[in-house]
Scaffold this active site. Structure first.
Site, PDB file in Angstrom:
ATOM      1  N   ASP A  14       1.796  -8.231   0.955  1.00  0.00           N
ATOM      2  CA  ASP A  14       2.820  -7.206   1.016  1.00  0.00           C
ATOM      3  C   ASP A  14       3.222  -6.892   2.449  1.00  0.00           C
ATOM      4  OD1 ASP A  14       0.350  -5.807   1.652  1.00  0.00           O
ATOM      5  OD2 ASP A  14       0.156  -5.377  -0.474  1.00  0.00           O
ATOM      6  N   ASP A  38      -6.395   4.317  -7.119  1.00  0.00           N
ATOM      7  CA  ASP A  38      -5.691   4.496  -8.390  1.00  0.00           C
ATOM      8  C   ASP A  38      -5.591   3.186  -9.182  1.00  0.00           C
ATOM      9  OD1 ASP A  38      -3.906   3.107  -6.851  1.00  0.00           O
ATOM     10  OD2 ASP A  38      -2.278   4.559  -6.995  1.00  0.00           O
ATOM     11  N   HIS A  71      -4.433   0.211  -7.970  1.00  0.00           N
ATOM     12  CA  HIS A  71      -3.361  -0.722  -7.605  1.00  0.00           C
ATOM     13  C   HIS A  71      -3.923  -1.924  -6.859  1.00  0.00           C
ATOM     14  CE1 HIS A  71      -3.213   1.552  -3.652  1.00  0.00           C
ATOM     15  NE2 HIS A  71      -3.047   0.327  -3.206  1.00  0.00           N
ATOM     16  N   GLU A  91       1.789  -0.229  -7.903  1.00  0.00           N
ATOM     17  CA  GLU A  91       1.287   1.095  -8.247  1.00  0.00           C
ATOM     18  C   GLU A  91       1.191   1.255  -9.766  1.00  0.00           C
ATOM     19  OE1 GLU A  91       0.067   2.783  -6.008  1.00  0.00           O
ATOM     20  OE2 GLU A  91       1.346   3.205  -4.294  1.00  0.00           O
TER      21      GLU A  91
END
Length: 259
Positions: A66, A135, A137, A142
């Site tokens: 990314d 979380d 990801h 996400e």
């Protein structure tokens, strides 16, 4: 999915590096997928040490997961700079063989497609290093991300921005958007090695290893991968119901299977 519980990050770094070294010895022109963040750093430290002892990256390619959108070229926290600093600049991989999406591109959809095309032209990723967010990801996919998603622009949730603020001057400096490989893209890597350490990752590890496959926990898509290896320390493994089974399985694994 294979879960390996190890004493700490140093042992995790060595085992992941073993897999990469074995790959490069078999396939010198291998394509590596690189993650950023704190989790993969012990892997890169170990690879740099092994390069000092002769491990050759001269024919390899690497693709970043990314990149932030909107950072100035050369910004210290752009993921290209991070990868160059933490890995590529410490081994003999060619700079032109280190690929990152261009977060400053004028045409974002075209850039995302071009990144996918470049990865495909290189032969696809042989081994992808991943971390996991608190979380659940992976990359910057996400919660709520499509399980079949491709490289695209994503908006960061505030928890991720807060988690990453430690790398910037303040939360206000953390970009709101990123380009990220999609979950469908990540699943095409031939081998995925996910690294997680610390008690703060224990819930995410439990959810993606032993929970339902769901977009609310993007890493859970790895349950569909035919060769996914999860390397965790004792703290990150602390919520796993089957931790003793994972230890037993690894302790009795045939040596010929490798990682």
């Amino acid at each position: 999915m294979e879960v390996v519980i190890l004493p700490g990050s140093k042992q995790i770094g060595k085992l992941a590096a073993d897999a990469i070294e074995t790959l490069l010895q078999r396939k010198p022109h291998a394509v590596l997928g690189l993650a950023t963040g704190s989790s993969p750093v012990p892997v890169y430290d170990e690879l740099a040490a092994r390069h000092g002892r002769g491990l050759d990256f001269g024919a390899a390619h690497a693709f970043a997961l990314d990149e932030y959108v909107g950072l100035a070229p050369g910004h210290r926290e752009s993921y290209r700079e991070v990868i160059m600093r933490e890995f590529a600049g410490r081994v003999n991989i060619r700079t032109e063989n280190v690929h990152t999406p261009d977060g400053a591109a004028a045409d974002i959809p075209a850039e995302c497609q071009a990144y996918e095309d470049t990865m495909k032209a290189a032969g696809g990723v042989d081994l992808q290093i991943l971390g996991v967010g608190t979380d659940g990801h992976i990359g910057f996919n996400e919660p709520g991300s499509s399980l079949a998603s491709r490289t695209r622009i994503k908006t960061l949730i505030e928890q991720t921005r807060r988690d990453n603020a430690r790398f910037f001057g303040s939360l206000a400096d953390v970009p709101h958007h990123v380009l990220t490989q999609g979950l469908g893209t990540i699943l095409e890597a031939r081998h995925v090695v996910l690294v997680a350490t610390g008690a703060q990752k224990s819930r995410a590890v439990r959810d993606f290893v032993e929970g339902a496959v769901s977009a609310i926990c993007p890493a859970s898509v790895l349950q569909f991968h035919p060769h996914a290896t999860v390397l965790v320390d004792e703290a990150a493994a602390s919520s796993l119901r089957l931790a003793d089974f994972y230890r037993h399985t690894y302790d009795h694994k045939p040596a010929w299977q490798g990682l």
